[in-house]
Design an enzyme around this catalytic site. Structure first.
Site, short mmCIF file in Angstrom:
data_model
loop_
_atom_site.label_atom_id
_atom_site.label_comp_id
_atom_site.label_asym_id
_atom_site.label_seq_id
_atom_site.Cartn_x
_atom_site.Cartn_y
_atom_site.Cartn_z
N ARG A 1 0.91 -0.93 0.00
CA ARG A 1 -0.01 -0.03 0.10
C ARG A 1 1.01 1.28 0.20
O ARG A 1 2.15 1.16 0.02
CB ARG A 1 -0.75 0.17 1.24
CG ARG A 1 -0.27 0.08 2.40
CD ARG A 1 -1.39 -0.11 3.77
NE ARG A 1 -0.49 0.00 4.97
CZ ARG A 1 -1.07 -0.51 6.06
NH1 ARG A 1 -2.43 -1.01 6.00
NH2 ARG A 1 -0.36 -0.86 7.20
N TRP B 1 12.70 3.25 -11.21
CA TRP B 1 11.84 3.33 -12.59
C TRP B 1 12.76 3.55 -13.87
O TRP B 1 12.35 3.06 -14.97
CB TRP B 1 10.59 3.90 -12.52
CG TRP B 1 9.51 3.05 -11.38
CD1 TRP B 1 9.15 3.18 -10.37
CD2 TRP B 1 9.10 1.74 -11.82
NE1 TRP B 1 8.59 2.30 -9.69
CE2 TRP B 1 8.25 1.34 -10.71
CE3 TRP B 1 9.09 0.81 -12.99
CZ2 TRP B 1 7.63 0.09 -10.90
CZ3 TRP B 1 8.38 -0.38 -12.88
CH2 TRP B 1 7.78 -0.67 -11.74
N SER C 1 5.60 -2.20 -18.03
CA SER C 1 4.73 -0.93 -17.83
C SER C 1 3.69 -1.37 -17.15
O SER C 1 3.04 -0.77 -16.40
CB SER C 1 4.50 -0.21 -19.21
OG SER C 1 3.39 0.50 -19.17
N HIS D 1 4.28 -1.77 -13.45
CA HIS D 1 4.46 -0.35 -12.83
C HIS D 1 2.95 0.07 -12.75
O HIS D 1 2.64 0.62 -11.55
CB HIS D 1 5.14 0.46 -13.97
CG HIS D 1 5.52 1.87 -13.32
ND1 HIS D 1 6.24 2.73 -14.09
CD2 HIS D 1 5.39 2.34 -12.17
CE1 HIS D 1 6.50 3.67 -13.22
NE2 HIS D 1 6.03 3.56 -12.18
N ARG E 1 -2.05 9.46 -12.41
CA ARG E 1 -1.29 8.53 -13.11
C ARG E 1 -2.02 8.06 -14.32
O ARG E 1 -1.36 7.52 -15.09
CB ARG E 1 -0.95 7.20 -11.94
CG ARG E 1 -0.43 7.98 -10.92
CD ARG E 1 -0.05 6.78 -9.88
NE ARG E 1 0.73 7.10 -8.65
CZ ARG E 1 2.00 7.31 -8.46
NH1 ARG E 1 2.94 7.26 -9.61
NH2 ARG E 1 2.64 7.82 -7.52
N CYS F 1 12.74 1.64 -0.18
CA CYS F 1 11.77 1.54 0.84
C CYS F 1 11.54 -0.14 0.95
O CYS F 1 11.34 -0.73 -0.07
CB CYS F 1 10.52 2.10 0.33
SG CYS F 1 8.90 1.32 0.56
N CYS G 1 8.30 -1.58 -0.22
CA CYS G 1 8.35 -1.63 -1.83
C CYS G 1 9.21 -2.76 -2.42
O CYS G 1 8.85 -3.39 -3.34
CB CYS G 1 8.69 -0.32 -2.16
SG CYS G 1 8.04 1.27 -1.52
#
Ligand SMILES: *[C@@H]1O[C@H](CO)[C@@H](O)[C@H](O)[C@H]1NC(C)=O
Ligand SMILES: *[C@@H]1O[C@H](CO)[C@@H](O)[C@H](O)[C@H]1NC(C)=O
Length: 459
Positions: free
Chosen positions: A187, A200, A243, A246, A278, A385, A388
């Site tokens: 999250r 990225w 993609s 992502h 986004r 992170c 992540c």
């Protein structure tokens, strides 16, 4: 020749699109249309439409899959979050509490999962030990049936590293720990800014195939537009998978956004503004809807891999082994139910269009594909992170496993006509990541339905 010509046309097309300011303003569109107008009907490079996927996923697959992923077998994932980043060393660790990962206490994880020796099932495992011993002694135990002997010997010999798309995480390392995925959900963590960008950017810039002649940022979240025209179907697919991943991650972060953060309570939920930033067609200059299409593409690829690997899971000796016999049996039934549902999906992706054509060229391309993908899995060790990093590693490993299934020669040679091949093998680690990664994308598709509804109330 044909491919080169295609490339030239593609490049010219991309340049033209860049110049023509594609994605221009169309004020009459509603907020929902601006994210979803292009995300309907047929998907590029395959014969499946979005509506069929939505219905199939949201009502038939998603609920059962969630059930399965809550079981002990699937919730505990072993991962080494302390591997050094192999590419650069100025990683700034995200210090926020939401970035942290809480590993399991050693008594939390069922013994059956922890004991490395239980690769398949207790029975199969003792057979392997017997056989290995017999082999060392120079003889195979005659009391085993010939078929079993053969199967067991094959089990002990899978050196399928050449099929692997991911760098094998060193889960035997003392640094590797079990993590309860249910207690460390993916999250919003607040991890953004230059560090997140860098990851990225490196993935897109250095590791996605791109037409050499166009010098511009490929990260679609950067100012330029990421296009994959002009690439052969495999390289375009690679770009679309990354993609899609992502996009999927961004859907989760928008759906589990930290809405309220007081000392009394934290509240997570949908943030429509974040989602629009986004994925809105205008705000993203046309890229948003394309990202969502790539998410569906990723969904189809993983769905196809799961349908293809059904025989592996159908083997009577395959267990979701945790040591709890009754629960293990129930989980296997649920797993097979889900897999049969997946197999019944009418519009599966046809991976045979990949790596077809000239054998030598196809093999080179496949190898390229594999190396690029392995690189991406290593880049995950550079994510600052930890939360992540955990989900990034799990999802790349899951996708890597899906690709291994789709392109494994052994699997292709042996299934389905001749029944399950004992040469093809997945580790628990691969199985857990495969299903959890697919679970994430399935959740994203389901969340799109929620965002569609939320956006309908906005103008
Ligand atoms: C939603 O996200 C935006 C950024 O996209 C942020 O500015 C806003 O504060 C968020 N809303 C809430 C309620 O947290
Ligand atoms: C792997 O990634 C590194 C760092 O981004 C890059 O320098 C290298 O060229 C990449 N190799 C491949 C095969 O993509």
């Amino acid at each position: 020749m044909g491919r080169r010509w295609g490339l030239l046309v593609g490049v010219l097309g991309a340049v033209w699109l860049l110049g023509s300011g594609q994605g221009g303003r169309q004020p009459a569109e509603s907020a929902a249309q601006r994210c979803f107008c292009q995300v309907s009907g047929y998907l590029d490079d395959c014969t499946c439409d979005v509506e069929t996927i939505d219905r199939f996923n949201n009502y038939r697959l998603f609920p059962r899959l969630q059930n399965l992923l809550e079981s002990d077998y699937f919730r505990y994932y072993k991962v080494n979050l302390k591997r050094p980043c192999p590419f650069w060393n100025d990683i700034s660790q995200c210090g926020r509490r939401d970035c942290a990962v809480k590993p399991c206490q050693s008594d939390e994880v069922p013994d059956g999962i922890k004991s490395v020796s239980y690769k398949y099932s207790e029975e199969a495992n003792s057979l392997i030990e017997e056989c290995e011993q017999a082999e060392r002694l120079g003889a195979v135990d005659e009391s085993l049936s010939e078929e079993t002997q053969k199967a067991v010997l094959q089990w002990t010999k899978h050196d399928d590293s050449s099929d692997n798309f991911c760098e094998a995480d060193d889960i035997q390392s003392p640094d590797a720990e079990y993590v309860d995925l249910l207690l460390n959900p993916e999250r919003y963590t607040g991890y953004k800014g230059p560090d997140a960008w860098k990851i990225w950017n490196v993935i897109y810039e250095e590791n996605c195939f791109k037409p050499q002649t166009i010098k511009r940022p490929l990260n679609p979240l950067a100012s330029g537009q990421g296009k994959s025209e002009g690439l052969c179907v495999e390289k375009r697919a690679f770009y679309r998978l990354i993609s899609g991943l992502h996009a999927s991650i961004n859907v989760h972060l928008s759906a589990r956004y930290l809405l309220q953060d007081t000392w009394l309570e934290k509240k997570w939920g949908h943030n429509v503004t974040e989602f629009q930033q986004r994925f809105d067609g205008i705000l993203t200059k046309g890229e948003g809807p394309r990202r969502l299409k790539n998410l569906y593409f990723l969904y189809l690829i993983e769905l196809r891999a799961l349908s293809k690997v059904v025989p592996f899971f159908e083997r009577p000796d395959f267990q979701l082994f945790t040591g709890n016999k009754i629960q293990d049996a129930e989980n296997k039934m649920l797993l097979l139910e889900i897999l049969h549902e997946i197999k019944s999906f009418p519009l599966h992706f046809d991976e045979n269009s990949f790596f077809a054509g000239d054998k030598k060229e196809a093999n080179k391309l496949k190898e390229d594909f594999r190396l690029h993908f392995r690189n991406i899995s290593r880049i995950m060790d550079c994510v600052g992170c930890l939360k992540c990093r955990l989900w990034g590693k799990l999802q790349t490993q899951g996708l890597g496993t899906a690709l291994k299934i789709l392109f494994s020669e052994k699997l292709i040679a042996n299934m389905p006509e001749s029944g399950p091949s004992y040469e093809f093998h997945l580790t628990r680690q691969e199985i857990v990541s495969l299903f959890n990664a697919f679970g994430r994308i399935s959740t994203s598709v389901k969340e799109l339905e929620n965002f569609r509804k939320l956006l309908q109330n906005i103008h």
